[in-house]
Structure formats: structure tokens, C-alpha cells
Design a protein around this motif. Structure first.
Motif, PDB file in Angstrom:
ATOM      1  N   ARG A 140       0.833  -1.207   0.000  1.00 27.63           N
ATOM      2  CA  ARG A 140       0.000   0.000   0.000  1.00 27.63           C
ATOM      3  C   ARG A 140       0.868   1.256   0.000  1.00 27.63           C
ATOM      4  NH1 ARG A 140      -5.199   1.806   3.575  1.00 27.63           N
ATOM      5  NH2 ARG A 140      -6.002  -0.116   2.688  1.00 27.63           N
ATOM      6  N   GLN A 141       1.912   1.269   0.790  1.00 30.42           N
ATOM      7  CA  GLN A 141       2.771   2.450   0.854  1.00 30.42           C
ATOM      8  C   GLN A 141       3.344   2.783  -0.517  1.00 30.42           C
ATOM      9  OE1 GLN A 141       5.955   2.053   3.696  1.00 30.42           O
ATOM     10  NE2 GLN A 141       7.087   3.810   2.884  1.00 30.42           N
ATOM     11  N   TYR A 142       3.879   1.777  -1.190  1.00 30.00           N
ATOM     12  CA  TYR A 142       4.459   2.015  -2.511  1.00 30.00           C
ATOM     13  C   TYR A 142       3.386   2.415  -3.521  1.00 30.00           C
ATOM     14  CZ  TYR A 142       9.138   0.252  -1.375  1.00 30.00           C
ATOM     15  OH  TYR A 142      10.405   0.084  -0.865  1.00 30.00           O
ATOM     16  N   ALA A 143       2.248   1.733  -3.512  1.00 33.96           N
ATOM     17  CA  ALA A 143       1.195   2.003  -4.495  1.00 33.96           C
ATOM     18  C   ALA A 143       0.620   3.405  -4.329  1.00 33.96           C
ATOM     19  CB  ALA A 143       0.086   0.960  -4.374  1.00 33.96           C
ATOM     20  N   LEU A 144       0.405   3.822  -3.100  1.00 30.33           N
ATOM     21  CA  LEU A 144      -0.173   5.150  -2.886  1.00 30.33           C
ATOM     22  C   LEU A 144       0.806   6.249  -3.279  1.00 30.33           C
ATOM     23  CD1 LEU A 144      -2.214   4.782   0.427  1.00 30.33           C
ATOM     24  CD2 LEU A 144      -2.886   4.310  -1.934  1.00 30.33           C
ATOM     25  N   GLU A 145       2.097   5.980  -3.177  1.00 26.87           N
ATOM     26  CA  GLU A 145       3.074   6.972  -3.625  1.00 26.87           C
ATOM     27  C   GLU A 145       3.009   7.144  -5.137  1.00 26.87           C
ATOM     28  OE1 GLU A 145       6.215   9.795  -3.452  1.00 26.87           O
ATOM     29  OE2 GLU A 145       4.693   9.070  -2.048  1.00 26.87           O
ATOM     30  N   ARG A 149       2.039  10.713  -7.013  1.00 27.26           N
ATOM     31  CA  ARG A 149       2.901  11.370  -7.999  1.00 27.26           C
ATOM     32  C   ARG A 149       2.190  11.532  -9.342  1.00 27.26           C
ATOM     33  NH1 ARG A 149       8.861  11.528  -7.095  1.00 27.26           N
ATOM     34  NH2 ARG A 149       9.243  10.898  -4.925  1.00 27.26           N
ATOM     35  N   LEU A 150       1.421  10.534  -9.752  1.00 30.73           N
ATOM     36  CA  LEU A 150       0.674  10.653 -11.011  1.00 30.73           C
ATOM     37  C   LEU A 150      -0.362  11.763 -10.910  1.00 30.73           C
ATOM     38  CD1 LEU A 150       0.190   6.887 -11.892  1.00 30.73           C
ATOM     39  CD2 LEU A 150       1.323   8.577 -13.347  1.00 30.73           C
ATOM     40  N   ALA A 151      -1.079  11.801  -9.790  1.00 31.39           N
ATOM     41  CA  ALA A 151      -2.114  12.820  -9.631  1.00 31.39           C
ATOM     42  C   ALA A 151      -1.513  14.224  -9.597  1.00 31.39           C
ATOM     43  CB  ALA A 151      -2.917  12.553  -8.362  1.00 31.39           C
ATOM     44  N   GLU A 152      -0.383  14.388  -8.928  1.00 27.78           N
ATOM     45  CA  GLU A 152       0.258  15.700  -8.872  1.00 27.78           C
ATOM     46  C   GLU A 152       0.735  16.145 -10.250  1.00 27.78           C
ATOM     47  OE1 GLU A 152       1.956  15.632  -4.258  1.00 27.78           O
ATOM     48  OE2 GLU A 152       3.290  15.099  -5.928  1.00 27.78           O
ATOM     49  N   ARG A 153       1.183  15.206 -11.045  1.00 27.11           N
ATOM     50  CA  ARG A 153       1.740  15.571 -12.352  1.00 27.11           C
ATOM     51  C   ARG A 153       0.640  15.792 -13.397  1.00 27.11           C
ATOM     52  NH1 ARG A 153       7.081  15.271 -13.889  1.00 27.11           N
ATOM     53  NH2 ARG A 153       7.480  15.483 -16.126  1.00 27.11           N
ATOM     54  N   TYR A 154      -0.433  14.999 -13.341  1.00 34.40           N
ATOM     55  CA  TYR A 154      -1.420  15.028 -14.430  1.00 34.40           C
ATOM     56  C   TYR A 154      -2.820  15.458 -13.991  1.00 34.40           C
ATOM     57  CZ  TYR A 154       2.287  12.394 -16.698  1.00 34.40           C
ATOM     58  OH  TYR A 154       3.492  12.007 -17.214  1.00 34.40           O
ATOM     59  N   GLY A 155      -2.960  15.816 -12.723  1.00 35.56           N
ATOM     60  CA  GLY A 155      -4.281  16.208 -12.245  1.00 35.56           C
ATOM     61  C   GLY A 155      -4.873  17.384 -12.987  1.00 35.56           C
ATOM     62  N   TYR A 250      -8.600  -0.415  -3.134  1.00 37.19           N
ATOM     63  CA  TYR A 250      -9.001   0.469  -4.236  1.00 37.19           C
ATOM     64  C   TYR A 250      -9.379   1.854  -3.715  1.00 37.19           C
ATOM     65  CZ  TYR A 250     -12.622   2.896  -6.807  1.00 37.19           C
ATOM     66  OH  TYR A 250     -13.384   3.884  -7.361  1.00 37.19           O
ATOM     67  N   MET A 251     -10.156   1.892  -2.644  1.00 34.25           N
ATOM     68  CA  MET A 251     -10.618   3.177  -2.128  1.00 34.25           C
ATOM     69  C   MET A 251      -9.455   4.033  -1.625  1.00 34.25           C
ATOM     70  SD  MET A 251     -14.038   1.773  -0.219  1.00 34.25           S
ATOM     71  CE  MET A 251     -14.286   3.254   0.740  1.00 34.25           C
ATOM     72  N   ALA A 252      -8.449   3.406  -1.066  1.00 34.01           N
ATOM     73  CA  ALA A 252      -7.276   4.161  -0.625  1.00 34.01           C
ATOM     74  C   ALA A 252      -6.578   4.803  -1.824  1.00 34.01           C
ATOM     75  CB  ALA A 252      -6.317   3.236   0.128  1.00 34.01           C
ATOM     76  N   GLU A 253      -6.412   4.048  -2.910  1.00 35.91           N
ATOM     77  CA  GLU A 253      -5.817   4.608  -4.124  1.00 35.91           C
ATOM     78  C   GLU A 253      -6.684   5.736  -4.677  1.00 35.91           C
ATOM     79  OE1 GLU A 253      -3.513   1.622  -6.727  1.00 35.91           O
ATOM     80  OE2 GLU A 253      -5.301   0.530  -6.091  1.00 35.91           O
ATOM     81  N   ARG A 254      -7.968   5.467  -4.766  1.00 33.21           N
ATOM     82  CA  ARG A 254      -8.897   6.475  -5.282  1.00 33.21           C
ATOM     83  C   ARG A 254      -8.822   7.766  -4.477  1.00 33.21           C
ATOM     84  NH1 ARG A 254     -14.774   5.493  -3.360  1.00 33.21           N
ATOM     85  NH2 ARG A 254     -13.719   6.368  -1.520  1.00 33.21           N
TER      86      ARG A 254
END
Length: 704
Positions: A140-145, A149-155, A250-254
Motif C-alpha cells: 500500500r505504501q508504494y502504491a499510494l506513492e 505522484r501521477l495525480a500531482e503531475r497530471y491532475g 481500491y478506495m485508498a488509491e482512489r
């Protein structure tokens, strides 16, 4: 960490991704795009062909974690920047994935503790998809990072119009028996039951000395030997837990993505077809902004019927809102024992069928067929043979058709409901997988498919609706092989029938409650006897047939139909009940079933119930439903040669008509058709009728 109380009864508001045209509207069209698996020299050619095919959206970076993060301290977004820019400038919207469906090999090497464990203790090693535990705090730690990063770059990127979180959750990790899972399962049980004695009661733990004195004694139901039988109550709870654990992940990622760019809709792809039910999608559907599904066809004569049945349930999960088909195939796949290709016209027919049942976006796996890897022989929009091919020509033809339907205003229209609902429950499907039942040949989902097809065979198109949702507005409700029912469910059914509804219950319905406890007093026992009261029947035993030497392997009914697996031994019926059919003949006498009621009709309040106390094959089931005794099951009887679906708008409706037959059939144009938008594999005959070839379809608009 795992949150046993994740989610709520509230649904996320429906939000639909925009396209990159002036209005942002229209039907979506495209597929999974994996540019990182090809040299950059191919990308411009991909864009050229996408424009030719009228592709307007792609799902990007689904399995690209190792390209985005090639090592723990190195991140590479440059290639992703370039391809998103190319796509966006070509008018192709991006549904950007979280890229977390499978981790890079360096992560597995450094943290093998994230790998799932099978029931016998075998570690599920890396090298395929989803080789991770949803309850692993490390993963979870790695996946949420990555999500962050994707959200910050492409949000804020205008070309990214939706987020695709994960991919087919549960495909390779639907269950996990690891130490992480055990700790999370104990927490789940604590949250669900509160007191450990309630666990013992729910699981019937007094049997075989399985009682626990603290939550710390609870174990996951691992492999216990070849002849051992798992506690079915515990097994059902563990399956529920596994679905919840994946949903929590899934909800944590979302939530990480939504916290950074809250204005773009988020989805994940379900896997709804009548051969699988990995997780409880009724619960999952509340946690997406729009429902998405992956569907792959069932080869053979059930192809179209199965597609329609599965899509109807997806529409039910979407609660009437449009949904997205994120994956299906242009032709053959590569993961079945026999991988049939699609016949001429099936690519178009299948896509239009998905649209008819509510899909406002049609996408394939994948854009360009892979040269290597496990899915090299999985068909794609651009096949190995290239653009000068039948498949790519049909892909282009479909793009034109979807553009026409989108321009005509189809997007956002709703599927017109039937007056018949077949109810689906993930609990019921999971319960039928128990190895401790009278027979292991039960399947709730396959039962739904058979009832759905039997109704089509008499000209009735049913809706498939989740049990947990609103179905009280239907005239007739059918419960196929719904083995497990809570008392609250039975009370809900009773109120429905008492107020004038009609309910059809089959042979393996209502035998156990939500804790897998058998209802006492006779079959079916759920609801403390209320279900028996509604149906007007009481059974004492279950007669199971099979290939046993010297024994009859079928029992005939008085109406000419045949049962080959299961017969409930009904010993009494209510005084006001009508026996529609009983067991009759030499086989019935041999099994001591002669004259035993098999199908019973019973008035209850202002409504009525039908009890079908045995299994019937497709043809026999259709003959029973179509008989005079069932004459009032539906007022929407039509032509069984076709599947007919309408999608309604404020200004009119879109009428879809599909040929179910393997030979040409003719139909008279409906006087209500103001405009015929499409005649696929059709021809006009001199007498004014339209002949639909195999895989033929018509799409017309009705005026208001």
C-alpha cells in the motif's frame, strides 16, 4: 491499513468523463493503449490509425509502473508526458491508470512479503498480474506513492479526463491466506461481530470443536487436507472479507488521487460475466463515479444471450446510469482452452449490444496486438497483420457507427426497464461454491443465465438486478438458486407479494441464512418459515440424481418436462395452492416421488408465488414459463427470434433489434420508427420487410 468499515450505504455521485470535442459529449471509443511496449517510432502511426478509426479515448499506463518508476529512487514521466501530449492534440482523451495493478520486479525482489499466499501455503510469485496482497501495508505504501505522484503531475492536464484505478481487482488475488490477511480478517471479524461469542454463533463453531475464545485465535480457512471440509459459514465470511479487503485498497488509491484532483471522475474495471464473480460488485459500484466493466464473449450458441444477461446486471450495478465497457475483444482471446474467433459481423453486433444495454463508451483490449508476452495471441484493434485487414476495417466501421449514434444524442439515455427482474446476490453465488451442499453442481450465476435465456426463448427480456438495490417496481421477480437469504430479505419479498407482486422461486433458494445456517421446520426454511408460508409448500428431503450405477438419472414431470439433478421432496402444500406439475412415471416411482408436487402456484396477499422445486434444462424451463399456468408472468411477450432493447431520452427513444438466430430472419419495420440509423447485415425485401442475417442488427429512432 485495512479498514473493515470502509464504504457506506451512500453512493458516490454519478460523473462521466468528457471527450476532447467542443461539447465534451458523444460515445467514447478506443481501448487499452500500451505505447511503452513499442518503440516511439510507432507512436505517430498509432495516432494516425486511431484518427482513421475515430478513436476518441484510450486507457493509458495500466501496467506501466516499472516504466514510471524503474527503480526505487528513480522516476521517469517524460515518455508519459510525450504520449499524453500527442494523444490530446489529436483529440483523444486519456483515461489515466494508477499503474498499480502489478508492481515492478525490483519491488517484489526487495519486499517478497507483499506476495499473496494460497490456501495450502504456496506463495504466489511475481511474473504475472496482481501478485500482491491487498492487506500488505508495504505494498500500500508504494502504491499510494505512485498514485500521489501521477495525480500531482497530471491532475490539471486537460487531456486526462478520467482516472482508471488499478485493473480487474481480484483477477489473480481474489483470495489471500497470508499473515497480513489473517491479521486483517481478525480485525474484520471484530468490526462485524463485536464479541467473539457472536463469531462462534455465526459460524456454528460448536461443530467439530471450532470455538475460539478471542479474536486472536481466528485463522483464515487454509487447506486442511484433501478430505477436509471447510466450515461453510466461516468460508462465506472469509470470501466477503477478501472482497472488502480489495475494495478498501481500491478506495485508498482512489482517495489519494481524488484529494489532489477532485474534479475528474474515477472508475475501475469490473469483471462481470456469467463465468465469474470475483468480488461483491454491488458494494463496489457505490465507490466509483461511473461503473466500468470488462466482458469477453462466451463462444457458441449462447454468445449473444450471455452478453445481454451480463450487461443487464452491469446496468443494474450502474443503477440505471450509463456505464463504460473498458475491455472486450475484437476477435479471439488467448486464455481459454478453446479460443474461438468472432464471425463476420460479430464485432459490430457485440459492440452495439453493449451500447443497447447502457454502455456509453466502447473499448477493447487492446489497441495494437502484442508481439510478445502472455497475451500475444489476444486479438486487438490493430492485429498482427496490420491495418489492411478485416478486423481493422471493422474497427473503423464501428467507429463511424458510434459517431453517428453519439451525434444523434444517444449519450446519457437510459435503458427502458422490463417488467420482469431476475435477482442477483454475490453471497448466493459464493454460497453455491461450498463443498458441503447436497451437490456441488450448483451455480447461482449460471442459474440466472438459464432463466434469462429461457425468458428470451418465449419473447421476454428480463432485467438482472442486484438483490440489495430497488426491485420493488417490477411486476415479476425471479430468484434462481438464491441459496442464502437473510430474514430481512424474506420479509421484503413477503411485502412485495402481499402488495400485488409476483415472485418465482426455484429449487435451491432460501435454504440457509446469511450465516449459512439451515432454516428449520422444512424446506425452504429461510425467514423462520415465512418463505414456506409465501410459497405454500413444505419439503422434508432433497433428492439428488447423478451417474450412479443401476439408478435412474432423471425424473419426469406430469407436464412432459424432465429433472436431472435436484428434486425437493414436497410433503405438503397449502389448501389454496395449485399443483401445476408433479413427478410422474417409472423413474418417479423408483425414487418414491410419484405424485409429489414439483411446481406449485400459490396466492399470497394481493399477489402470487410460483415454486419450481426441481432443476429443468433450458428448453423445459422455457416451456414451463411459456405455459398457460405462467401466462401472467409478463405482459411484454415479444418475438423470441430477437433481442429488443430501447434506450429512452426526453426527445424520444433509440430502438435496438438483434437477431438471436444463426440463420436470417425477417421483421416488419416498426411504424414508430421515425429514422433508421443503422441496418447492420440487413437487406430490404420487396414486400417491405427487413431481413437480418446472422449477427444482424437494426438501430432506429422513435419520435415523440
Amino acid at each position: 491499513m485495512y479498514d473493515a468499515q470502509a464504504g457506506s450505504n451512500a453512493c458516490r455521485p454519478f460523473r462521466w468523463p468528457n471527450l476532447l470535442n467542443d461539447s465534451g459529449r458523444g460515445l467514447g471509443y478506443g481501448g487499452d493503449y500500451n505505447p511503452d511496449q513499442w518503440p516511439e517510432s510507432v507512436w505517430d502511426d498509432d495516432i494516425r490509425l486511431m484518427r482513421q478509426a475515430r478513436v476518441n479515448m484510450v486507457s493509458l499506463a495500466i501496467f506501466s509502473w516499472d516504466r514510471i518508476q524503474p527503480s526505487e529512487d528513480v522516476w521517469d514521466f517524460d515518455w508519459l508526458d510525450r504520449i499524453i501530449d500527442k494523444l490530446g492534440k489529436a483529440g483523444i482523451a486519456v483515461d489515466l491508470a494508477s499503474a498499480t495493478a502489478s508492481a515492478p520486479m525490483w519491488l517484489y525482489a526487495k519486499h517478497p512479503e507483499v506476495l499473496p499466499v494460497e490456501a495450502d501455503g504456496t506463495v504466489v510469485h511475481a511474473g504475472s498480474r496482481q501478485s500482491w496482497r491487498p492487506t500488505s501495508p508495504v505494498y500500500r505504501q508504494y502504491a499510494l506513492e505512485v498514485c500521489r505522484r501521477l495525480a500531482e503531475r497530471y491532475g490539471d492536464n486537460p487531456y486526462v479526463t478520467a482516472w482508471h484505478v488499478g485493473n480487474e481487482y481480484g483477477w489473480n488475488n481474489a483470495v489471500d491466506y497470508s499473515p497480513d490477511a489473517q491479521r486483517a480478517f481478525r480485525e474484520w471479524c471484530r468490526e462485524r461481530y463485536g464479541d467473539v461469542q457472536h463469531v462462534n454463533e455465526a459460524w456454528g463453531a460448536a461443530f467439530w470443536s471450532q470455538e475460539v475464545r478471542s479474536f486472536d485465535e481466528i485463522d483464515v480457512p487454509r487447506h486442511m487436507g484433501n478430505d477436509a471440509m471447510a466450515n461453510p459459514s466461516k468460508q462465506l465470511d472469509f470470501t466477503r472479507f477478501c472482497s472488502d479487503a480489495l475494495r478498501t485498497f481500491y478506495m485508498a488509491e482512489r482517495d489519494v488521487i481524488a484529494s489532489i484532483c477532485p474534479d475528474k471522475p474515477i472508475t475501475t474495471n469490473f469483471m462481470v460475466s456469467t463465468d465469474q464473480c470475483a468480488v461483491d460488485y454491488a458494494a463496489w459500484s457505490k465507490e466509483v463515479d461511473f461503473v466500468s466493466n470488462d466482458h469477453y464473449f462466451t463462444a457458441g450458441e449462447a454468445h449473444l444471450d450471455e452478453l445481454a444477461c451480463s450487461d443487464s446486471l452491469v446496468s443494474g450495478f450502474a443503477d440505471g446510469n450509463p456505464w463504460c465497457l473498458l475491455e472486450h475483444s475484437t476477435s479471439a482471446v488467448q486464455w481459454k482452452p478453446i479460443n474461438s474467433r468472432k464471425r463476420s459481423g460479430e464485432l459490430m453486433r457485440d459492440a452495439l449490444s453493449h451500447v443497447a444495454f447502457g454502455a456509453d463508451s466502447i473499448n477493447f483490449f487492446q489497441w495494437r496486438q502484442s508481439r510478445s508476452g502472455a497475451e500475444a495471441f489476444h486479438s486487438a484493434m490493430v492485429p498482427h497483420a496490420g491495418e489492411n485487414t478485416t478486423v481493422f476495417n471493422e474497427v473503423c466501421e464501428l467507429g463511424k457507427t458510434l459517431r453517428i449514434l453519439g451525434d444523434a444524442g444517444l449519450q446519457g439515455s437510459t435503458v427502458r426497464p422490463s417488467d420482469v427482474a431476475i435477482l442477483f446476490s454475490a453471497d448466493a453465488e459464493w454460497a453455491t461454491r461450498s463443498q458441503t451442499l447436497p451437490t456441488t453442481r450448483l451455480s447461482h450465476w449460471h442459474g440466472i443465465r438459464e432463466w434469462y435465456r429461457a425468458l428470451l426463448d418465449i419473447g421476454v427480456r428480463a432485467d438482472v438486478v442486484p438483490l440489495a438495490q430497488d426491485w420493488e417496481g417490477y411486476r415479476t421477480v425471479i430468484l434462481p438458486t438464491m441459496l442464502t437469504l437473510a430474514d430481512a430479505d424474506v420479509r421484503r419479498f413477503a411485502a412485495f407479494v402481499q402488495s400485488g407482486g409476483r415472485m418465482v422461486v426455484d429449487y435451491a433458494t432460501g435454504l440457509v441464512d446469511e450465516s449459512f445456517h439451515v432454516g428449520l421446520g422444512g424446506y425452504p426454511g429461510c425467514g423462520g418459515g415465512l418463505l414456506r408460508e409465501m410459497l405454500g409448500v413444505r419439503g422434508e428431503e432433497i433428492n439428488i440424481l447423478g451417474p450412479v450405477d443401476g439408478e435412474f438419472d432423471l425424473v419426469r414431470l406430469s407436464n412432459g418436462t424432465v429433472s436431472r439433478l435436484w428434486q425437493n421432496v414436497v410433503t405438503s402444500v397449502a389448501d389454496d395452492a395449485t399443483v401445476v406439475a408433479y413427478y410422474d412415471g417409472v423413474e418417479a416411482r423408483e425414487w418414491e416421488l410419484q405424485g409429489v408436487p414439483a411446481i406449485v402456484r400459490h396466492p399470497y396477499g394481493e399477489g402470487e408465488t410460483y415454486y419450481v422445486g426441481c432443476d429443468l434444462n433450458l428448453d423445459d424451463l422455457a416451456s414451463v414459463i411459456g405455459s398457460e399456468a405462467f401466462a401472467e408472468v409478463s405482459a411484454q411477450v415479444g418475438d423470441p427470434r430477437f433481442i429488443r432493447v430501447a434506450r429512452d431520452t426526453e426527445c424520444g427513444s433509440f430502438d435496438f433489434l438483434f437477431n438471436r438466430q444463426s440463420q436470417p430472419v425477417t421483421v416488419k419495420p416498426d411504424p414508430a420508427w421515425a429514422t433508421v440509423l443503422l441496418e447492420h447485415r440487413c437487406r430490404r425485401l420487396d414486400d417491405g420487410t427487413i431481413e437480418l442475417d446472422r449477427n444482424g442488427a437494426i438501430v432506429a429512432m422513435d419520435g415523440v
